[in-house]
Design a protein around this motif. Structure first.
Motif, PDB file in Angstrom:
ATOM      1  N   ASP A   1      -5.195  66.747  31.620  1.00 21.01           N
ATOM      2  CA  ASP A   1      -3.805  67.176  31.347  1.00 21.01           C
ATOM      3  C   ASP A   1      -2.993  67.508  32.612  1.00 21.01           C
ATOM      4  O   ASP A   1      -1.832  67.904  32.504  1.00 21.01           O
ATOM      5  CB  ASP A   1      -3.763  68.398  30.412  1.00 21.01           C
ATOM      6  CG  ASP A   1      -4.374  68.096  29.042  1.00 21.01           C
ATOM      7  OD1 ASP A   1      -4.234  66.948  28.591  1.00 21.01           O
ATOM      8  OD2 ASP A   1      -4.984  69.010  28.460  1.00 21.01           O
ATOM      9  N   ALA A   2      -3.588  67.351  33.802  1.00 17.71           N
ATOM     10  CA  ALA A   2      -2.845  67.666  35.028  1.00 17.71           C
ATOM     11  C   ALA A   2      -1.931  66.497  35.409  1.00 17.71           C
ATOM     12  O   ALA A   2      -2.369  65.349  35.466  1.00 17.71           O
ATOM     13  CB  ALA A   2      -3.803  67.960  36.170  1.00 17.71           C
ATOM     14  N   HIS A   3      -0.662  66.815  35.663  1.00 13.07           N
ATOM     15  CA  HIS A   3       0.264  65.784  36.141  1.00 13.07           C
ATOM     16  C   HIS A   3       0.230  65.705  37.663  1.00 13.07           C
ATOM     17  O   HIS A   3       0.337  64.629  38.249  1.00 13.07           O
ATOM     18  CB  HIS A   3       1.689  66.094  35.673  1.00 13.07           C
ATOM     19  CG  HIS A   3       2.702  65.102  36.182  1.00 13.07           C
ATOM     20  ND1 HIS A   3       2.700  63.778  35.809  1.00 13.07           N
ATOM     21  CD2 HIS A   3       3.726  65.241  37.070  1.00 13.07           C
ATOM     22  CE1 HIS A   3       3.687  63.135  36.430  1.00 13.07           C
ATOM     23  NE2 HIS A   3       4.321  64.007  37.209  1.00 13.07           N
ATOM     24  N   TRP A   4       0.066  66.852  38.316  1.00  9.14           N
ATOM     25  CA  TRP A   4      -0.013  66.918  39.776  1.00  9.14           C
ATOM     26  C   TRP A   4      -1.439  67.298  40.171  1.00  9.14           C
ATOM     27  O   TRP A   4      -2.016  68.242  39.605  1.00  9.14           O
ATOM     28  CB  TRP A   4       0.944  67.961  40.332  1.00  9.14           C
ATOM     29  CG  TRP A   4       2.392  67.602  40.186  1.00  9.14           C
ATOM     30  CD1 TRP A   4       3.194  67.855  39.104  1.00  9.14           C
ATOM     31  CD2 TRP A   4       3.208  66.921  41.143  1.00  9.14           C
ATOM     32  NE1 TRP A   4       4.461  67.375  39.332  1.00  9.14           N
ATOM     33  CE2 TRP A   4       4.507  66.794  40.581  1.00  9.14           C
ATOM     34  CE3 TRP A   4       2.982  66.416  42.418  1.00  9.14           C
ATOM     35  CZ2 TRP A   4       5.561  66.189  41.250  1.00  9.14           C
ATOM     36  CZ3 TRP A   4       4.036  65.809  43.093  1.00  9.14           C
ATOM     37  CH2 TRP A   4       5.300  65.693  42.510  1.00  9.14           C
ATOM     38  N   VAL A   5      -2.008  66.583  41.143  1.00  6.40           N
ATOM     39  CA  VAL A   5      -3.338  66.896  41.661  1.00  6.40           C
ATOM     40  C   VAL A   5      -3.224  67.131  43.166  1.00  6.40           C
ATOM     41  O   VAL A   5      -2.909  66.215  43.930  1.00  6.40           O
ATOM     42  CB  VAL A   5      -4.344  65.755  41.400  1.00  6.40           C
ATOM     43  CG1 VAL A   5      -5.723  66.139  41.935  1.00  6.40           C
ATOM     44  CG2 VAL A   5      -4.417  65.435  39.909  1.00  6.40           C
ATOM     45  N   PHE A   6      -3.452  68.365  43.580  1.00  8.49           N
ATOM     46  CA  PHE A   6      -3.426  68.731  45.001  1.00  8.49           C
ATOM     47  C   PHE A   6      -4.861  68.725  45.510  1.00  8.49           C
ATOM     48  O   PHE A   6      -5.692  69.493  45.019  1.00  8.49           O
ATOM     49  CB  PHE A   6      -2.828  70.124  45.196  1.00  8.49           C
ATOM     50  CG  PHE A   6      -1.346  70.216  44.974  1.00  8.49           C
ATOM     51  CD1 PHE A   6      -0.485  70.439  46.042  1.00  8.49           C
ATOM     52  CD2 PHE A   6      -0.801  70.095  43.700  1.00  8.49           C
ATOM     53  CE1 PHE A   6       0.884  70.541  45.852  1.00  8.49           C
ATOM     54  CE2 PHE A   6       0.569  70.186  43.491  1.00  8.49           C
ATOM     55  CZ  PHE A   6       1.414  70.405  44.574  1.00  8.49           C
ATOM     56  N   GLU A   7      -5.173  67.858  46.472  1.00 10.89           N
ATOM     57  CA  GLU A   7      -6.532  67.867  47.018  1.00 10.89           C
ATOM     58  C   GLU A   7      -6.525  68.586  48.356  1.00 10.89           C
ATOM     59  O   GLU A   7      -5.722  68.286  49.226  1.00 10.89           O
ATOM     60  CB  GLU A   7      -7.108  66.448  47.095  1.00 10.89           C
ATOM     61  CG  GLU A   7      -6.504  65.503  48.111  1.00 10.89           C
ATOM     62  CD  GLU A   7      -6.941  65.758  49.534  1.00 10.89           C
ATOM     63  OE1 GLU A   7      -7.932  66.486  49.737  1.00 10.89           O
ATOM     64  OE2 GLU A   7      -6.268  65.267  50.456  1.00 10.89           O
ATOM     65  N   ALA A   8      -7.425  69.555  48.486  1.00 11.43           N
ATOM     66  CA  ALA A   8      -7.532  70.352  49.712  1.00 11.43           C
ATOM     67  C   ALA A   8      -8.981  70.349  50.179  1.00 11.43           C
ATOM     68  O   ALA A   8      -9.601  71.396  50.334  1.00 11.43           O
ATOM     69  CB  ALA A   8      -7.043  71.778  49.453  1.00 11.43           C
ATOM     70  N   ILE A   9      -9.497  69.146  50.391  1.00  7.12           N
ATOM     71  CA  ILE A   9     -10.902  68.952  50.741  1.00  7.12           C
ATOM     72  C   ILE A   9     -11.013  68.548  52.213  1.00  7.12           C
ATOM     73  O   ILE A   9     -10.258  67.690  52.671  1.00  7.12           O
ATOM     74  CB  ILE A   9     -11.524  67.830  49.867  1.00  7.12           C
ATOM     75  CG1 ILE A   9     -11.316  68.122  48.375  1.00  7.12           C
ATOM     76  CG2 ILE A   9     -12.998  67.648  50.188  1.00  7.12           C
ATOM     77  CD1 ILE A   9     -12.049  69.315  47.849  1.00  7.12           C
ATOM     78  N   PRO A  10     -11.940  69.134  52.975  1.00  4.82           N
ATOM     79  CA  PRO A  10     -12.154  68.642  54.343  1.00  4.82           C
ATOM     80  C   PRO A  10     -12.411  67.138  54.325  1.00  4.82           C
ATOM     81  O   PRO A  10     -13.126  66.636  53.452  1.00  4.82           O
ATOM     82  CB  PRO A  10     -13.395  69.423  54.807  1.00  4.82           C
ATOM     83  CG  PRO A  10     -13.373  70.679  53.989  1.00  4.82           C
ATOM     84  CD  PRO A  10     -12.830  70.276  52.654  1.00  4.82           C
ATOM     85  N   VAL A  11     -11.828  66.430  55.273  1.00  7.33           N
ATOM     86  CA  VAL A  11     -11.913  64.962  55.277  1.00  7.33           C
ATOM     87  C   VAL A  11     -13.360  64.473  55.240  1.00  7.33           C
ATOM     88  O   VAL A  11     -13.662  63.449  54.620  1.00  7.33           O
ATOM     89  CB  VAL A  11     -11.161  64.392  56.501  1.00  7.33           C
ATOM     90  CG1 VAL A  11     -11.475  62.924  56.716  1.00  7.33           C
ATOM     91  CG2 VAL A  11      -9.662  64.584  56.313  1.00  7.33           C
ATOM     92  N   LYS A  12     -14.241  65.198  55.880  1.00  8.10           N
ATOM     93  CA  LYS A  12     -15.658  64.817  55.913  1.00  8.10           C
ATOM     94  C   LYS A  12     -16.243  64.684  54.509  1.00  8.10           C
ATOM     95  O   LYS A  12     -17.165  63.876  54.279  1.00  8.10           O
ATOM     96  CB  LYS A  12     -16.444  65.855  56.726  1.00  8.10           C
ATOM     97  CG  LYS A  12     -17.898  65.514  56.943  1.00  8.10           C
ATOM     98  CD  LYS A  12     -18.551  66.552  57.835  1.00  8.10           C
ATOM     99  CE  LYS A  12     -20.018  66.209  58.091  1.00  8.10           C
ATOM    100  NZ  LYS A  12     -20.665  67.209  58.994  1.00  8.10           N
ATOM    101  N   PHE A  13     -15.730  65.480  53.547  1.00  8.03           N
ATOM    102  CA  PHE A  13     -16.270  65.479  52.192  1.00  8.03           C
ATOM    103  C   PHE A  13     -15.316  64.850  51.172  1.00  8.03           C
ATOM    104  O   PHE A  13     -15.637  64.783  49.985  1.00  8.03           O
ATOM    105  CB  PHE A  13     -16.586  66.919  51.755  1.00  8.03           C
ATOM    106  CG  PHE A  13     -17.481  67.651  52.717  1.00  8.03           C
ATOM    107  CD1 PHE A  13     -18.811  67.295  52.866  1.00  8.03           C
ATOM    108  CD2 PHE A  13     -16.996  68.698  53.486  1.00  8.03           C
ATOM    109  CE1 PHE A  13     -19.639  67.962  53.761  1.00  8.03           C
ATOM    110  CE2 PHE A  13     -17.809  69.370  54.384  1.00  8.03           C
ATOM    111  CZ  PHE A  13     -19.141  69.000  54.519  1.00  8.03           C
ATOM    112  N   LEU A  14     -14.166  64.398  51.622  1.00  5.67           N
ATOM    113  CA  LEU A  14     -13.137  63.930  50.696  1.00  5.67           C
ATOM    114  C   LEU A  14     -13.585  62.724  49.878  1.00  5.67           C
ATOM    115  O   LEU A  14     -13.358  62.663  48.667  1.00  5.67           O
ATOM    116  CB  LEU A  14     -11.853  63.608  51.464  1.00  5.67           C
ATOM    117  CG  LEU A  14     -10.682  63.072  50.626  1.00  5.67           C
ATOM    118  CD1 LEU A  14     -10.319  64.020  49.499  1.00  5.67           C
ATOM    119  CD2 LEU A  14      -9.468  62.814  51.534  1.00  5.67           C
ATOM    120  N   ARG A  15     -14.229  61.756  50.512  1.00  3.79           N
ATOM    121  CA  ARG A  15     -14.627  60.545  49.785  1.00  3.79           C
ATOM    122  C   ARG A  15     -15.568  60.864  48.619  1.00  3.79           C
ATOM    123  O   ARG A  15     -15.411  60.326  47.512  1.00  3.79           O
ATOM    124  CB  ARG A  15     -15.276  59.533  50.740  1.00  3.79           C
ATOM    125  CG  ARG A  15     -15.649  58.204  50.078  1.00  3.79           C
ATOM    126  CD  ARG A  15     -16.094  57.176  51.109  1.00  3.79           C
ATOM    127  NE  ARG A  15     -14.991  56.785  51.983  1.00  3.79           N
ATOM    128  CZ  ARG A  15     -14.133  55.815  51.699  1.00  3.79           C
ATOM    129  NH1 ARG A  15     -14.238  55.142  50.559  1.00  3.79           N
ATOM    130  NH2 ARG A  15     -13.160  55.517  52.536  1.00  3.79           N
TER     131      ARG A  15
END
Length: 336
Positions: free
Chosen positions: A71-85
C-alpha cells in the motif's frame, strides 16, 4: 495523507521517517534487526542508531518487507550502498510499478560502478519512478527540527515538485533540479574529499592546506559530474558544495572522524574495530578509483586519498605529490 515506506533502520532513515510523520503522513519503516523493530514500536525510540531522540508515535516498524511495501505509494530507501543491491533483491517480489522510489543512499557500488538510481534500474527495471534528495543534513539535526535545506532531483519537474511538497515544512526546505547524475556525484564524492580533509587535520596540517584540499576536491567533484553528464552548477549547490562543507567541518561527521584517525597514523582495521562503523567514504573511494581507471579521468586528490588508505602511501607523500602536479589554470580554459 500519503502512505510511505522507508527501507533502513539507520539514523538517516529514522530522521526522514520523523520528518514525514510530522508532516502528517503514514510511515512504516523496514528494519533489519528485530530488537530495533521492538524498540520503535513499544518505546518510540531507536537507541542503536539515533540515540536520545523520541520518535513520532505514529511511525510503525516491521521486519517484513512485504508488510512495509504493501500500500506504499512512496518508498524511501536509506540503505548503505554496500548493502543496497541485496535489499533491492528482497524488495523485488513486493515491488509495485506505481510506486515512486526516493534515493537517500550516497555512494557508488564497487565493481559495477553504478550510482543508487542505476542500481534500482538494474534490479527492479528502468521503468521505476525514481527521485533523489541529498544535501547538508545531519540526521540528528533533522530529527531535532533544526533548519535544513536539501536538493530534490527527479527526471521531470512535476515529479520533483511532488516530492518537494511532501518534504517541505517550516524547518525543512527542498530545492528542485532534474540533474540526477550531478546530485549523486556530489553526494558520493563529498564523503571521499572529507576523508582527505580529516587526514590533513589528523596529520597536523593547518587550515591553509585543508582549504586547498577541500577546494580542489570540489573541482574534482565537478570534473567527474560533468564527465558523466551532470551539471557543474548542481555540484556548486546544496547536494555538492553544501554537503561537502557540512561533512568536512561538522562535528557529527563520521567520514571526518575516520579521516583524522587515518591522518594520525591509526590503521583502518583498528579504526573500524574501535568505532564500530564504516563510513560511506571508505567504500566510495574504492569505487572512484575504479571509475578513474574505467573513464580515463585523472582525479589526483581522490587517487591520493585512496593510496593513503589502501597502500603504504603517507599523507606527507600524498601532499608532496599534489604539490608537484603540473602547474595549470584554476579553471578549464575554453578554446577560442
Amino acid at each position: 495523507m500519503k502512505q510511505i515506506a522507508i527501507l533502513g533502520e539507520g539514523a538517516w532513515g529514522m530522521a526522514v521517517a520523523t520528518l514525514l510523520a510530522q508532516n502528517g503522513h503514514s510511515v512504516k519503516i523496514w528494519c533489519y534487526h528485530a530488537e530495533v523493530v521492538e524498540q520503535i514500536n513499544t518505546g518510540h525510540r531507536n537507541e542503536k542508531f539515533l540515540p536520545g531522540i523520541s520518535l513520532d508515535p505514529s511511525i510503525k516498524a516491521t521486519g517484513d518487507m512485504k508488510e512495509a511495501l504493501c500500500d506504499a505509494h512512496w518508498v524511501f530507501e536509506a540503505i548503505p550502498v554496500k548493502f543496497l543491491r541485496s535489499v533491492l533483491q528482497e524488495a523485488k517480489p513486493c515491488f509495485d510499478p506505481d510506486q515512486v522510489w526516493v534515493v537517500l543512499s550516497k555512494g557508488i557500488e564497487q565493481d559495477t560502478l553504478l550510482f543508487p538510481t542505476q542500481m534500482i534500474d538494474s534490479v527492479l527495471g528502468a521503468s521505476v519512478k525514481k527521485t533523489i534528495f541529498a544535501g547538508p543534513s545531519f540526521a540528528q539535526d533533522v530529527a531535532k527540527k533544526q533548519i535544513t535545506a536539501v536538493t530534490v532531483a527527479a527526471p521531470d519537474c512535476d515529479q520533483a515538485k511532488e516530492l518537494q511538497q511532501l518534504l517541505a515544512n517550516d524547518y525543512f526546505r527542498p530545492y528542485i533540479t532534474t540533474d540526477m547524475i550531478g546530485v549523486q556525484v556530489g553526494a558520493a564524492l563529498k564523503n571521499v574529499i572529507t576523508l582527505g580533509v580529516g587526514m590533513f587535520d589528523g596529520a597536523g596540517y593547518t587550515d591553509n592546506a585543508q582549504a586547498f584540499l577541500l577546494t580542489r576536491g570540489l573541482h574534482e567533484m565537478v570534473q567527474l559530474a560533468t564527465h558523466l553528464g551532470g551539471k557543474q552548477e548542481t555540484v556548486y549547490g546544496l547536494s555538492g558544495l553544501g554537503d561537502l562543507v557540512l561533512t568536512s567541518k561538522g562535528s557529527l561527521s563520521r567520514n571526518l572522524d575516520v579521516g583524522k584517525r587515518l591522518g594520525s597514523g591509526q590503521p583502518l582495521e583498528e579504526i573500524l574495530k574501535e568505532t564500530g562503523y564504516i563510513p560511506e567514504g571508505i567504500n566510495t573511494v574504492q569505487s572512484v578509483y575504479q571509475l578513474m581507471e574505467k573513464e580515463k579521468i585523472d582525479l589526483p586528490i581522490s587517487r591520493g586519498i585512496y593510496e593513503v588508505i589502501f597502500t603504504d602511501t603517507t599523507v606527507e607523500q600524498m601532499l608532496k605529490s599534489l604539490m608537484h602536479e603540473p602547474l595549470s589554470w584554476e579553471c578549464e580554459q575554453k578554446k577560442a
